[in-house]
Design a protein around this motif. Sequence first.
Motif, PDB file in Angstrom:
ATOM      1  N   THR A 137     -47.927  -7.383 -11.488  1.00 28.52           N
ATOM      2  CA  THR A 137     -48.098  -7.951 -12.819  1.00 28.52           C
ATOM      3  C   THR A 137     -48.887  -6.948 -13.636  1.00 28.52           C
ATOM      4  OG1 THR A 137     -48.151 -10.205 -11.920  1.00 28.52           O
ATOM      5  CG2 THR A 137     -49.003  -9.890 -14.153  1.00 28.52           C
ATOM      6  N   THR A 138     -48.286  -6.416 -14.684  1.00 33.34           N
ATOM      7  CA  THR A 138     -48.932  -5.384 -15.477  1.00 33.34           C
ATOM      8  C   THR A 138     -50.037  -5.984 -16.347  1.00 33.34           C
ATOM      9  OG1 THR A 138     -47.436  -5.582 -17.367  1.00 33.34           O
ATOM     10  CG2 THR A 138     -46.747  -4.155 -15.560  1.00 33.34           C
ATOM     11  N   VAL A 144     -42.944  -6.582 -12.651  1.00 33.26           N
ATOM     12  CA  VAL A 144     -42.146  -5.387 -12.388  1.00 33.26           C
ATOM     13  C   VAL A 144     -42.079  -5.156 -10.881  1.00 33.26           C
ATOM     14  CG1 VAL A 144     -41.863  -2.923 -12.841  1.00 33.26           C
ATOM     15  CG2 VAL A 144     -42.960  -4.377 -14.554  1.00 33.26           C
ATOM     16  N   GLU A 145     -40.900  -4.731 -10.400  1.00 33.07           N
ATOM     17  CA  GLU A 145     -40.741  -4.388  -8.981  1.00 33.07           C
ATOM     18  C   GLU A 145     -40.544  -2.890  -8.828  1.00 33.07           C
ATOM     19  OE1 GLU A 145     -38.418  -6.810  -6.006  1.00 33.07           O
ATOM     20  OE2 GLU A 145     -37.139  -5.010  -6.022  1.00 33.07           O
ATOM     21  N   HIS A 146     -41.217  -2.307  -7.837  1.00 38.14           N
ATOM     22  CA  HIS A 146     -41.071  -0.897  -7.508  1.00 38.14           C
ATOM     23  C   HIS A 146     -40.850  -0.768  -6.004  1.00 38.14           C
ATOM     24  CE1 HIS A 146     -42.593   0.388 -11.455  1.00 38.14           C
ATOM     25  NE2 HIS A 146     -43.593  -0.440 -11.293  1.00 38.14           N
ATOM     26  N   ALA A 147     -40.111   0.256  -5.607  1.00 35.30           N
ATOM     27  CA  ALA A 147     -40.016   0.619  -4.189  1.00 35.30           C
ATOM     28  C   ALA A 147     -40.913   1.821  -3.947  1.00 35.30           C
ATOM     29  CB  ALA A 147     -38.582   0.963  -3.825  1.00 35.30           C
ATOM     30  N   PHE A 148     -41.473   1.907  -2.740  1.00 35.53           N
ATOM     31  CA  PHE A 148     -42.241   3.094  -2.379  1.00 35.53           C
ATOM     32  C   PHE A 148     -41.957   3.436  -0.927  1.00 35.53           C
ATOM     33  CE2 PHE A 148     -45.009  -0.484  -1.437  1.00 35.53           C
ATOM     34  CZ  PHE A 148     -45.698  -0.136  -0.285  1.00 35.53           C
ATOM     35  N   LEU A 149     -42.190   4.702  -0.595  1.00 33.71           N
ATOM     36  CA  LEU A 149     -41.836   5.199   0.727  1.00 33.71           C
ATOM     37  C   LEU A 149     -43.035   5.523   1.585  1.00 33.71           C
ATOM     38  CD1 LEU A 149     -39.002   7.567  -0.492  1.00 33.71           C
ATOM     39  CD2 LEU A 149     -38.719   5.342   0.610  1.00 33.71           C
TER      40      LEU A 149
END
Length: 331
Positions: A137-138, A144-149
Amino acid sequence: MNTPGQTERVLRAAVVYNPIKVDLVKLRLSVAGAASAAGWDESLWFPTSLDDPGTAAARLAVEQGASVVIAAGGDGTVRAVAEVLRRTGIALAIVPAGTGNLLARNLKLPLSSLDESARIAFTGVDKPVDVGVANVTTESGAAVEHAFLVMAGIGLDARMIASTSADLKKRVGWLAYVDAGARVIPTARPFRIRYSVEGRTDRPAHVSTILIANCGLLPGNMQFLPDARIDDGILDIAVLQPKGVLGWLAIWRRVTWENGVLRRSAAGRRIIDRTESSNERVMTTLRGAGIRIVLEHAQEFEIDGDEFGLVRAASFRADPGALMVRLPAVA
């Protein structure tokens, strides 16, 4: 052999490249040579831009039938391409050309051989790995959804990344983050959070930063979270609560000396066990498939070494085996 009337499958790679990070002439030569040697068709080429870090380019690659997508650039390019390839079954190959090259380091891929990286893209084997998923939540209230590795962070580490000089990164690489830390740490103030791992009871904490890791190796071969594995369906979490300079020194000692040296021997591990209680006061480690964090005040947020502004709350989970990565074939 194809049966009569059956169409032969065309194998073609797509290259999503950052034109600022790579030498395009050399990259084209390496990729063309490896593709020809493997019997593949001519590769497709898609540059990233200021407006597109690689997601739109990767979607075009998928739409045009790429058998493998090669991400040539830094961690931002790799993450953007992986976000599109997640759950498609199309493999991600990496030509590391950034400052940290975090995923390549954790996968033990070659970091400085363009020809070797290209060869792996066409002759390697595919391995499923986990993808971290962050729902934030900004500061403005947007979801917003983000992917990370590799790793996501809230607090001081994100401030350090935001404060790192781009020019210095070009000159000295990942050491530029040390310069940013020296400037940011003295002014850092702890903040209050509430967090819950795997839906358990909320716990309060007063922290300088909280890190959520899909894998644990950082630049300089620092084993920040040595138990983190990229294929176990689990996120490893570090809650940092140092008090003053001595607290930061204790964290530095743990990461460089204990994780990097003592852990390699049985005697060293016994020493770690005897000092574990004092270490936990400055750095608490947790493990779980997911964690939810609510912040008293909005804080800086980063994923895989890129800043993503201020967030007020965040939930993180592992998406097990969601991404296929191309690794060297075992002889």
